[in-house]
Design a protein around this motif. Structure first.
Motif, PDB file in Angstrom:
ATOM      1  N   GLN A  68      -2.133  11.989  -8.812  1.00 52.26           N
ATOM      2  CA  GLN A  68      -1.674  11.906  -9.899  1.00 52.26           C
ATOM      3  C   GLN A  68      -0.111  11.502 -10.224  1.00 52.26           C
ATOM      4  O   GLN A  68       0.227  11.037 -11.202  1.00 52.26           O
ATOM      5  N   GLN A  69       0.545  12.331  -9.381  1.00 49.42           N
ATOM      6  CA  GLN A  69       1.895  12.245  -9.388  1.00 49.42           C
ATOM      7  C   GLN A  69       2.394  10.829  -9.311  1.00 49.42           C
ATOM      8  O   GLN A  69       3.408  10.030  -9.979  1.00 49.42           O
ATOM      9  N   ALA A  70       1.786  10.102  -8.103  1.00 50.68           N
ATOM     10  CA  ALA A  70       2.291   8.645  -8.113  1.00 50.68           C
ATOM     11  C   ALA A  70       1.695   7.791  -9.331  1.00 50.68           C
ATOM     12  O   ALA A  70       2.589   6.942  -9.796  1.00 50.68           O
ATOM     13  N   LEU A  71       0.577   8.019  -9.850  1.00 45.55           N
ATOM     14  CA  LEU A  71       0.042   7.227 -10.992  1.00 45.55           C
ATOM     15  C   LEU A  71       0.910   7.635 -11.994  1.00 45.55           C
ATOM     16  O   LEU A  71       0.867   6.789 -13.271  1.00 45.55           O
ATOM     17  N   SER A  72       1.335   8.646 -12.256  1.00 48.09           N
ATOM     18  CA  SER A  72       2.196   9.180 -13.402  1.00 48.09           C
ATOM     19  C   SER A  72       3.551   8.422 -13.559  1.00 48.09           C
ATOM     20  O   SER A  72       4.282   8.680 -14.364  1.00 48.09           O
ATOM     21  N   THR A  73       3.970   8.151 -12.245  1.00 53.10           N
ATOM     22  CA  THR A  73       5.546   7.723 -12.264  1.00 53.10           C
ATOM     23  C   THR A  73       5.881   6.460 -12.974  1.00 53.10           C
ATOM     24  O   THR A  73       5.048   5.545 -12.592  1.00 53.10           O
ATOM     25  N   LEU A  78       0.814  -1.266  -0.005  1.00 52.30           N
ATOM     26  CA  LEU A  78       0.256  -0.034   0.201  1.00 52.30           C
ATOM     27  C   LEU A  78       0.996   1.328   0.014  1.00 52.30           C
ATOM     28  O   LEU A  78       1.704   1.375   0.762  1.00 52.30           O
ATOM     29  N   VAL A  79       0.602   2.241  -0.797  1.00 56.21           N
ATOM     30  CA  VAL A  79       1.299   3.454  -0.952  1.00 56.21           C
ATOM     31  C   VAL A  79       0.083   4.609  -0.613  1.00 56.21           C
ATOM     32  O   VAL A  79      -0.755   4.632  -1.378  1.00 56.21           O
ATOM     33  N   LYS A  80       0.343   5.375   0.259  1.00 60.61           N
ATOM     34  CA  LYS A  80      -0.570   6.327   0.839  1.00 60.61           C
ATOM     35  C   LYS A  80      -0.504   7.817   0.245  1.00 60.61           C
ATOM     36  O   LYS A  80       0.539   7.944   0.054  1.00 60.61           O
ATOM     37  N   VAL A  81      -1.272   8.202  -0.329  1.00 63.88           N
ATOM     38  CA  VAL A  81      -1.347   9.647  -0.798  1.00 63.88           C
ATOM     39  C   VAL A  81      -2.705  10.402  -0.084  1.00 63.88           C
ATOM     40  O   VAL A  81      -3.586   9.788   0.438  1.00 63.88           O
ATOM     41  N   MET A  82      -2.347  11.983   0.038  1.00 66.54           N
ATOM     42  CA  MET A  82      -3.333  12.650   0.984  1.00 66.54           C
ATOM     43  C   MET A  82      -4.277  13.604   0.051  1.00 66.54           C
ATOM     44  O   MET A  82      -5.140  14.087   0.366  1.00 66.54           O
ATOM     45  N   ASN A  83      -3.959  13.654  -1.364  1.00 68.32           N
ATOM     46  CA  ASN A  83      -4.521  14.507  -2.154  1.00 68.32           C
ATOM     47  C   ASN A  83      -4.642  14.103  -3.476  1.00 68.32           C
ATOM     48  O   ASN A  83      -3.976  13.205  -4.155  1.00 68.32           O
ATOM     49  N   LEU A  84      -5.385  14.788  -4.449  1.00 68.91           N
ATOM     50  CA  LEU A  84      -5.540  14.593  -5.899  1.00 68.91           C
ATOM     51  C   LEU A  84      -3.886  14.497  -6.596  1.00 68.91           C
ATOM     52  O   LEU A  84      -3.681  13.870  -7.449  1.00 68.91           O
TER      53      LEU A  84
END
Length: 211
Positions: A36-41, A26-32
């Motif tokens: 987007q940045q994580a999914l674009s990596t 699991l990788v946690k993010v706090m906002n949109l």
């Protein structure tokens, strides 16, 4: 399995850590923006994106989920709303969100949800999905469905799906295998530019009412 989790609630996050399938990362993010940045990596491939829809930001997050779906078409999106909203569910399912669950879903139930989505189905509870399909598509503001390229057999599948039948029920009605139904649906999604079962059903229901 790698799961991106957009979650600002610590209690829900801790619960997810306990109930996800064994071996899941699991990788946690706090906002949109972080999502987007994580999914674009390029060096990260996420199998799923879990989104907790908090009460305070609920309406905005629904639109953010719609945006994520448009930007990452192949991503499996599972939302966990903290409030019941049929209108929000219809909005998200109509653009291809794969399912919605309670934030504090149990371990066995979550495994079932993931297996159903992995098989190409939508999770939301059968009765709920049937109710969505039965609703008018006018509020979706979707363009009409182009079914000119469909074969007669594919049209039969579309009619049955639009009436709310499952793959197993369609197979029984048409005296074919479920594998053949899935093959037909894959072809239909491509020809009609729909991409998922619920979008096809909703648009087809509207189309069939005027043709």
């Amino acid at each position: 399995m790698k799961i991106l989790c957009w979650n600002t609630d610590e209690a829900v996050w801790q619960h997810w850590l306990k109930v996800v399938p064994k071996g899941a990362e699991l990788v946690k993010v706090m906002n949109l923006e972080e999502a987007q940045q994580a999914l674009s990596t390029s060096n990260q491939t996420f199998h799923y994106c879990f989104v907790f829809l908090a009460d305070v930001t609920f309406s905005q997050q629904v639109e953010d989920v719609v945006l994520l779906r448009s930007q990452f078409a192949s991503l499996k999106l599972l939302v966990f709303p903290n409030q019941a909203s049929q209108q929000a569910a219809l909005r998200m399912f109509s653009v291809g969100v794969n399912g919605q669950c309670a934030p504090y879903i149990g371990q066995e139930q979550l495994s079932l949800v993931i297996s159903v989505i992995d098989s190409g189905e939508i999770w939301g509870g059968k009765a709920f999905i049937q109710q969505l399909i039965s609703q008018s598509t006018e509020q979706l503001n979707e363009p009409s469905l182009d079914m000119s390229e469909l074969s007669e057999r594919e049209m039969d599948v579309v009619r049955l799906v639009a009436s709310g039948l499952s793959n197993k029920q369609v197979a029984h009605e048409m005296a074919i295998t479920e594998r053949t139904v899935k093959a037909h649906l894959t072809s239909i999604y491509k020809k009609t530019d729909t991409g998922d079962r619920l979008t096809l059903a909703l648009k087809a229901k509207s189309y069939l009412m005027v043709h």
